[in-house]
Design a protein around this motif. Structure first.
Motif, PDB file in Angstrom:
ATOM      1  N   MET A  11       0.851  -1.196   0.000  1.00 41.61           N
ATOM      2  CA  MET A  11       0.000   0.000   0.000  1.00 41.61           C
ATOM      3  C   MET A  11       0.886   1.244   0.000  1.00 41.61           C
ATOM      4  N   LYS A  12       0.250   2.379  -0.091  1.00 44.71           N
ATOM      5  CA  LYS A  12       0.992   3.640  -0.070  1.00 44.71           C
ATOM      6  C   LYS A  12       1.646   3.835   1.292  1.00 44.71           C
ATOM      7  N   GLY A  13       2.772   4.513   1.282  1.00 44.13           N
ATOM      8  CA  GLY A  13       3.458   4.853   2.533  1.00 44.13           C
ATOM      9  C   GLY A  13       4.195   3.686   3.152  1.00 44.13           C
ATOM     10  N   GLY A  14       4.469   2.651   2.357  1.00 40.39           N
ATOM     11  CA  GLY A  14       5.228   1.509   2.864  1.00 40.39           C
ATOM     12  C   GLY A  14       4.420   0.545   3.701  1.00 40.39           C
ATOM     13  N   LYS A  15       3.106   0.782   3.817  1.00 41.04           N
ATOM     14  CA  LYS A  15       2.257  -0.131   4.591  1.00 41.04           C
ATOM     15  C   LYS A  15       1.921  -1.362   3.743  1.00 41.04           C
ATOM     16  N   LYS A  16       1.511  -2.406   4.422  1.00 37.25           N
ATOM     17  CA  LYS A  16       1.104  -3.640   3.734  1.00 37.25           C
ATOM     18  C   LYS A  16      -0.251  -4.085   4.258  1.00 37.25           C
ATOM     19  N   GLU A  20       5.364 -25.969   9.314  1.00 40.28           N
ATOM     20  CA  GLU A  20       4.554 -25.738  10.511  1.00 40.28           C
ATOM     21  C   GLU A  20       4.544 -24.237  10.814  1.00 40.28           C
ATOM     22  N   ALA A  21       3.346 -23.723  11.091  1.00 37.09           N
ATOM     23  CA  ALA A  21       3.224 -22.298  11.402  1.00 37.09           C
ATOM     24  C   ALA A  21       3.838 -22.028  12.768  1.00 37.09           C
ATOM     25  N   VAL A  22       4.947 -21.325  12.777  1.00 35.10           N
ATOM     26  CA  VAL A  22       5.629 -21.015  14.033  1.00 35.10           C
ATOM     27  C   VAL A  22       5.335 -19.569  14.385  1.00 35.10           C
ATOM     28  N   TYR A  23       4.646 -19.396  15.494  1.00 33.15           N
ATOM     29  CA  TYR A  23       4.269 -18.051  15.921  1.00 33.15           C
ATOM     30  C   TYR A  23       4.891 -17.761  17.271  1.00 33.15           C
ATOM     31  N   ASN A  31      -0.482  -5.935  17.948  1.00 30.06           N
ATOM     32  CA  ASN A  31      -0.738  -4.505  17.764  1.00 30.06           C
ATOM     33  C   ASN A  31      -0.531  -4.092  16.310  1.00 30.06           C
ATOM     34  N   ASP A  32      -0.318  -5.105  15.453  1.00 30.05           N
ATOM     35  CA  ASP A  32       0.017  -4.811  14.051  1.00 30.05           C
ATOM     36  C   ASP A  32      -1.203  -4.608  13.168  1.00 30.05           C
ATOM     37  N   GLY A  44       5.675  -1.376   9.083  1.00 34.36           N
ATOM     38  CA  GLY A  44       6.740  -2.136   9.735  1.00 34.36           C
ATOM     39  C   GLY A  44       6.264  -3.396  10.436  1.00 34.36           C
ATOM     40  N   ALA A  45       5.036  -3.820  10.196  1.00 34.57           N
ATOM     41  CA  ALA A  45       4.502  -5.022  10.840  1.00 34.57           C
ATOM     42  C   ALA A  45       5.243  -6.262  10.345  1.00 34.57           C
ATOM     43  N   ASP A  46       5.410  -7.227  11.234  1.00 32.52           N
ATOM     44  CA  ASP A  46       6.048  -8.499  10.880  1.00 32.52           C
ATOM     45  C   ASP A  46       5.001  -9.381  10.204  1.00 32.52           C
ATOM     46  N   VAL A  47       4.985  -9.357   8.860  1.00 38.65           N
ATOM     47  CA  VAL A  47       3.934 -10.028   8.085  1.00 38.65           C
ATOM     48  C   VAL A  47       3.950 -11.540   8.305  1.00 38.65           C
ATOM     49  N   GLU A  48       5.121 -12.140   8.270  1.00 35.31           N
ATOM     50  CA  GLU A  48       5.211 -13.604   8.396  1.00 35.31           C
ATOM     51  C   GLU A  48       4.738 -14.069   9.767  1.00 35.31           C
TER      52      GLU A  48
END
Length: 746
Positions: free
Chosen positions: A250-255, A511-514, A288-289, A311-315
């Protein structure tokens, strides 16, 4: 009138037999599909009724109410809702690998919206249903049986030409068993069937070169590819399915995360539940992302958009969705179907084996019927050709006959007594005729235009065609390879006409590692107003607003944010609330009803005491009830994992009025509604378990009840307001527990 006979039998045996009969009826005649056509009785009857009503794919739609009523009246006397529900599901492309009914109107949505009432919707057979499920019913291809009242005939099984059990899957709950078969890709299943027909000793592993795995209409990703072989060999297991998540810049570096495909198990209310679960993750500060979530799904497909902070950690966030919501879910496989009249759990190869056996049975019956018709046609054609060669003699016989019976007798047996001939030669020739009954009837019914040269030529060509058909049908019936070729030809036609690309990806997903962010432990202040709205604030915020907080809130408790709050109610229950489940923030925030984060029900019960769980560890609690029962209980008895427990036992029509922390060097004062006060040492209160009723604290007079309990230390002045005056409790005379107390002047 016959004498009635009483049959004596063991009641338990009779009940057992009756229940087994009922269970078998549900299993065989209601809940489970037949391995041959992959249909439950209600689906089979509905499709057959539509076929009988002539509601074909190239004909106008008809009201579903008409279809349901006709099906219920003729074949399925189990209520209209079960028939309409089955009809709706067969029309929903998002539930079936291949929709069998072409619906017109509101047939529900993937988000769980129900279909419109049957009086509003219309339907007709889908093209594939007509061509691959109901074709050749007129060729004695399957057995028919009487319906429930023996006024109609219905097919025992539909002559389904494709492996419907695998293509559309199945689900159903019977008695003591359930079936759950995922849908598969039509082209892949047909390829697997053809491979089996060419090599019957093929293994499940080799079949899976063709069938990669389930192909759900909702797409998604199967992430345990290595487990599929065992599932398809045994017919049971668990398939892990994930939704498809795409990342958009998205604009402004957001995702933002965009979910374009969902797990098959999320169809219906699951989408709403997923949205609520994501909101809960935000509210409970698990992440909080996430800035916003919106459901933009439409008829074009699924589109759930989750907007993220810069700057959110997407993965990590994607893995959290897989772990904490139904975006990754399990589809339980149990490939149970009725085979040879009994329920059986089958692997992939066994289902294909049953299907192929059924196809050979259908083909055998079909071509036997066609062969018999062609042989009848051959007989008539040969008679007509022979008749054309001696047509003058036949005309002479017909003109000289007194009746049709005389003419038929002459044609079939050469009887010439009752017939006038022009010459003796004609009589001799007529006596030599030996047409069959069928040929004689055809000759007698033949029209004169059939004697035209072109018509005779057409008859000769038709005879040649008939001979070719007979040879072909005999070859098919006598040779396995020829019949297999015909079956494969049909399958290839259906594959070419109706196959579509695979929608579900099959892979070995990681495996989804969270990594859950650890909450920093800190002391907070719990605030709850008189309406039951609660929140937590940090200690500094509380200190700054102490005067307003004390005035506006009914309950104020200092606690640790990673701990739990214990809530004691007048019904004798104790509910536990995780402090992290409560909103944390500004002093002026409204908060959330505690009903939403615990089992507490504000309409049925009332809070009498609240404390932090740590406060209970070494404390003792004084319990007092309206009927004057009291007891001491060690606080560690209430340190349990359950969200709700019985904190005390109450007598009939009694309720808990007070819970307080007590020490043995304190004094207790009990006050009744009518103004009686009784003071005694805390050591006189018996220590009991939480499941006990307790002991009597004060003898109550008629219609009186315990109203207040006060605790204070000897030597300290403790004043209360009573009526219009002030009362000093430590000036009360020390008495014994279970006394009547003294009346105070108000």
């Amino acid at each position: 009138m016959q004498d009635s006979q009483i049959i004596r039998t063991e009641y338990s045996e009779l009940m057992k037999k009756s229940y087994i009969d009922y269970a078998m009826s549900v299993i065989i005649a209601r809940a489970l599909p037949d391995v041959r056509d992959g249909l439950k009785p209600v689906q089979r009857r509905t499709l057959y009724d539509m076929y009988e009503l002539g509601i074909r794919y190239d004909k106008p739609y008809r009201k579903c109410a008409r279809i349901v009523g006709d099906t219920m009246g003729k074949y399925h006397p189990h209520g209209d809702s079960s028939i309409y529900d089955a009809l709706v599901v067969m029309a929903q492309e998002f539930k079936k690998g291949m929709a069998l009914v072409d619906g017109h109107g509101n047939f529900g949505s993937i988000e769980g919206d129900g279909a419109a009432a049957m009086r509003y919707t219309e339907a007709r057979l889908a093209k594939i249903t007509q061509e691959a499920y109901l074709a050749d019913l007129d060729k004695n291809i399957v057995d028919f049986m009487p319906n429930f009242d023996e006024t109609e005939k219905e097919p025992e099984v539909l002559p389904v030409r494709v492996p419907n059990l695998l293509i559309n899957g199945a689900d159903g709950i019977a008695v003591g068993m359930a079936t759950s078969i995922p849908p598969h890709n039509l082209a892949e299943v047909i390829d697997a069937v053809e491979a089996y027909m060419k090599h019957e000793d093929i293994s499940t592993k080799q079949l899976m070169k063709y069938i990669k795995g389930p192909d759900f209409p909702t797409g998604g990703i199967v992430v345990n590819k290595d487990d599929l072989l065992e599932i398809y060999e045994s017919g049971a297991g668990k398939i892990k399915v994930r939704g498809k998540v795409e990342v958009e810049e998205m604009k402004g570096g957001k995702k933002r995360l965009v979910i374009t495909e969902i797990p098959y198990t999320m169809i219906g209310a699951g989408i709403g539940k997923f949205l609520n679960d994501v909101c809960a993750l935000v509210e409970t500060k698990k992440t909080n992302d996430i800035v916003d979530i919106s459901n933009m799904s439409s008829k074009e497909g699924i589109r759930i958009v989750i907007e993220l902070k810069k700057g959110a950690d997407v993965e990590n966030l994607t893995n959290m969705l897989y772990k904490k919501t139904r975006l990754e879910d399990t589809f339980g496989v149990n490939m149970l179907a009725v085979a040879d009249g009994r329920p059986e759990t089958m692997g992939l190869k066994k289902i294909i084996e049953h299907h192929v056996d059924f196809q050979f049975e259908l083909a055998t019956r079909k071509y036997k019927t066609l062969l018999a018709k062609e042989r009848d046609r051959k007989e008539i054609q040969e008679g007509l050709i022979k008749a054309c060669d001696v047509i003058d003699l036949i005309i002479e016989i017909l003109r000289g006959s007194q009746s049709v019976a005389d003419a038929r007798a002459c044609l079939t047996q050469g009887i010439t007594e009752n017939i006038k001939f022009k010459s003796g030669i004609s009589r001799k020739m007529a006596a030599m005729l030996r047409f069959t009954e069928r040929q004689a009837n055809a000759i007698l019914e033949m029209r004169l235009y059939k004697l035209i040269g072109l018509e005779i030529e057409a008859l000769m060509k038709e005879h040649e065609e008939t001979l070719k058909n007979i040879a072909r049908y005999e070859d098919i019936l006598n040779h396995y390879d020829s019949m297999a070729e015909v079956i494969i030809e049909d399958l290839e036609h259906f594959k070419k006409e109706y196959a579509r690309k695979r929608r579900t990806v099959v892979e070995n997903g990681q495996e989804a590692v969270y990594e859950e962010k650890k909450v920093e432990e800190q002391e907070v202040v719990f605030l709850m107003d008189r309406f039951g709205y609660a929140k937590t604030v940090d200690v500094a915020t509380y200190e700054r607003n102490k005067e307003a907080a004390d005035a506006e809130n009914k309950w104020i408790v200092n606690c640790i944010n990673t701990g739990k709050l214990c809530v004691f109610t007048n019904t004798g229950k104790m509910h536990q609330i995780k402090v992290l489940d409560l909103p944390y923030g500004k002093f002026r925030d409204k908060g959330q009803p505690i009903d939403n984060v615990s089992n507490y029900d504000s309409t049925q019960e009332m809070v009498v005491y609240m404390c932090d769980e740590l406060q209970l560890r070494y404390a003792k609690l004084l319990f007092a009830t309206k009927q004057g029962m009291i007891k001491k209980v060690k606080g560690n008895e209430f340190q349990v994992a359950k969200r709700t427990i019985a904190a005390t036992k109450l007598q009939e029509d009694d309720e808990l009025i007070s819970v307080q922390v007590i020490t043995d060097d304190q004094h207790v004062v009990l006050q009744t509604k009518d103004g009686y006060f009784l003071r005694f040492s805390a050591q006189e209160v018996a220590e009991k378990k939480k499941a006990a009723v307790g002991v009597r604290g004060i003898k109550l007079r008629k219609n009186d009840e315990l109203e207040q309990i006060y605790l204070f230390y000897e030597g300290t002045e403790h004043k209360i307001s009573y009526g219009d005056r002030e009362l000093t409790l430590n000036r009360l005379k020390v008495a014994k527990r279970d006394g009547t107390g003294t009346k105070a002047r108000s």
